[in-house]
Scaffold this motif. Structure first.
Motif, mmCIF file in Angstrom:
data_model
loop_
_atom_site.group_PDB
_atom_site.id
_atom_site.type_symbol
_atom_site.label_atom_id
_atom_site.label_comp_id
_atom_site.label_asym_id
_atom_site.label_seq_id
_atom_site.Cartn_x
_atom_site.Cartn_y
_atom_site.Cartn_z
ATOM 1 N N GLN A 215 0.831 -1.204 0.000
ATOM 2 C CA GLN A 215 0.000 0.000 0.000
ATOM 3 C C GLN A 215 0.864 1.251 0.000
ATOM 4 O O GLN A 215 0.536 2.242 -0.645
ATOM 5 C CB GLN A 215 -0.950 -0.014 1.199
ATOM 6 C CG GLN A 215 -2.015 -1.073 1.057
ATOM 7 C CD GLN A 215 -2.840 -1.238 2.312
ATOM 8 O OE1 GLN A 215 -2.406 -0.926 3.411
ATOM 9 N NE2 GLN A 215 -4.041 -1.757 2.142
ATOM 10 N N ARG A 216 1.979 1.209 0.699
ATOM 11 C CA ARG A 216 2.897 2.348 0.722
ATOM 12 C C ARG A 216 3.455 2.601 -0.678
ATOM 13 O O ARG A 216 3.554 3.748 -1.116
ATOM 14 C CB ARG A 216 4.028 2.067 1.704
ATOM 15 C CG ARG A 216 4.946 3.236 1.931
ATOM 16 C CD ARG A 216 5.905 2.949 3.051
ATOM 17 N NE ARG A 216 5.147 2.944 4.295
ATOM 18 C CZ ARG A 216 5.472 2.219 5.350
ATOM 19 N NH1 ARG A 216 6.520 1.447 5.350
ATOM 20 N NH2 ARG A 216 4.751 2.272 6.445
ATOM 21 N N LEU A 217 3.791 1.544 -1.393
ATOM 22 C CA LEU A 217 4.285 1.675 -2.758
ATOM 23 C C LEU A 217 3.222 2.308 -3.652
ATOM 24 O O LEU A 217 3.523 3.182 -4.466
ATOM 25 C CB LEU A 217 4.688 0.308 -3.315
ATOM 26 C CG LEU A 217 5.192 0.283 -4.746
ATOM 27 C CD1 LEU A 217 6.451 1.132 -4.878
ATOM 28 C CD2 LEU A 217 5.465 -1.148 -5.169
ATOM 29 N N GLY A 218 1.970 1.910 -3.478
ATOM 30 C CA GLY A 218 0.883 2.516 -4.246
ATOM 31 C C GLY A 218 0.759 4.000 -3.973
ATOM 32 O O GLY A 218 0.537 4.801 -4.898
ATOM 33 N N LEU A 219 0.911 4.399 -2.729
ATOM 34 C CA LEU A 219 0.851 5.819 -2.382
ATOM 35 C C LEU A 219 2.033 6.585 -2.968
ATOM 36 O O LEU A 219 1.881 7.712 -3.442
ATOM 37 C CB LEU A 219 0.818 5.996 -0.862
ATOM 38 C CG LEU A 219 -0.481 5.579 -0.177
ATOM 39 C CD1 LEU A 219 -0.313 5.611 1.335
ATOM 40 C CD2 LEU A 219 -1.629 6.468 -0.597
ATOM 41 N N LEU A 220 3.200 5.980 -2.936
ATOM 42 C CA LEU A 220 4.372 6.631 -3.522
ATOM 43 C C LEU A 220 4.194 6.841 -5.023
ATOM 44 O O LEU A 220 4.558 7.880 -5.561
ATOM 45 C CB LEU A 220 5.629 5.787 -3.285
ATOM 46 C CG LEU A 220 6.277 5.918 -1.914
ATOM 47 C CD1 LEU A 220 7.378 4.877 -1.758
ATOM 48 C CD2 LEU A 220 6.825 7.315 -1.711
ATOM 49 N N ARG A 221 3.623 5.861 -5.679
ATOM 50 C CA ARG A 221 3.414 5.973 -7.126
ATOM 51 C C ARG A 221 2.408 7.068 -7.458
ATOM 52 O O ARG A 221 2.441 7.635 -8.538
ATOM 53 C CB ARG A 221 2.953 4.636 -7.694
ATOM 54 C CG ARG A 221 4.060 3.578 -7.593
ATOM 55 C CD ARG A 221 3.644 2.284 -8.146
ATOM 56 N NE ARG A 221 3.749 2.403 -9.606
ATOM 57 C CZ ARG A 221 3.334 1.478 -10.430
ATOM 58 N NH1 ARG A 221 2.778 0.387 -9.974
ATOM 59 N NH2 ARG A 221 3.477 1.644 -11.733
ATOM 60 N N LYS A 222 1.523 7.363 -6.526
ATOM 61 C CA LYS A 222 0.526 8.428 -6.722
ATOM 62 C C LYS A 222 1.034 9.772 -6.206
ATOM 63 O O LYS A 222 0.314 10.751 -6.232
ATOM 64 C CB LYS A 222 -0.773 8.077 -5.999
ATOM 65 C CG LYS A 222 -1.486 6.890 -6.567
ATOM 66 C CD LYS A 222 -2.725 6.597 -5.741
ATOM 67 C CE LYS A 222 -3.412 5.343 -6.220
ATOM 68 N NZ LYS A 222 -4.556 4.992 -5.380
#
Length: 129
Positions: A92-99
Motif C-alpha cells: 500500500q505504501r508503494l501505491g501511495l508513492l506511485r501516486k
C-alpha cells in the motif's frame, strides 16, 4: 504446538479481514480528498497488533514458565503473525508513492512511531500481568 499456532493463525487472518471490512467503509464514508487513499485499516491493524504483541511478550517475559512461553508463541507467532502484515503495508505504501500522495509521510512515520510507542506500552503493561 504447531497445530495451535496454525489454528491461531487462521483466527488472526479472520480477525484481520474483519477489521478491514469494518474500517474501510467507515473511513471512506467519513474522509474526503486525498486522505481517502490512506490505508486506515492496515494502519489500525498493524498498530493494534504491535500493542498486543507487546502485552503478550511482556507477559511471557515476566512469567517464564513453559505455559507462558507456549502462549506467547501461539498468540504472537500464530494469531498476531497472521493479523498483522508488513507486506500489505509495504504494498500500500508503494501505491501511495506511485501516486505522489502527501499522506505517505504520515503513513511511514506515523505507523512506525505509533507501533513503537504502543509496543513499548504493551510490553510494560504485559509485565504487570
Amino acid at each position: 504446538m504447531g497445530i495451535a499456532v496454525f489454528l491461531a493463525g487462521r483466527l488472526g487472518a479472520l480477525a484481520r479481514a474483519g477489521v478491514d471490512a469494518l474500517v474501510k467503509p467507515w473511513w471512506k464514508a467519513r474522509v474526503t480528498g486525498a486522505s481517502r487513499a490512506f490505508p486506515a485499516s492496515t494502519f489500525l491493524i498493524n498498530v493494534s497488533g504491535a500493542f498486543l504483541l507487546g502485552i503478550v511478550t511482556g507477559y511471557a517475559a515476566k512469567n517464564a514458565s513453559g505455559g507462558a512461553q507456549d502462549f506467547a508463541a501461539v498468540v504472537g507467532v500464530g494469531f498476531l503473525g497472521a493479523y498483522t502484515t508488513f507486506s500489505t503495508e509495504e504494498f500500500q505504501r508503494l501505491g501511495l508513492l506511485r501516486k505522489n500522495s502527501a499522506v505517505q509521510a504520515f503513513n511511514v512515520l506515523g505507523g512506525l512511531c505509533a507501533s513503537l510507542v504502543l509496543a513499548a506500552f504493551g510490553l510494560w503493561l504485559g509485565g504487570l500481568i
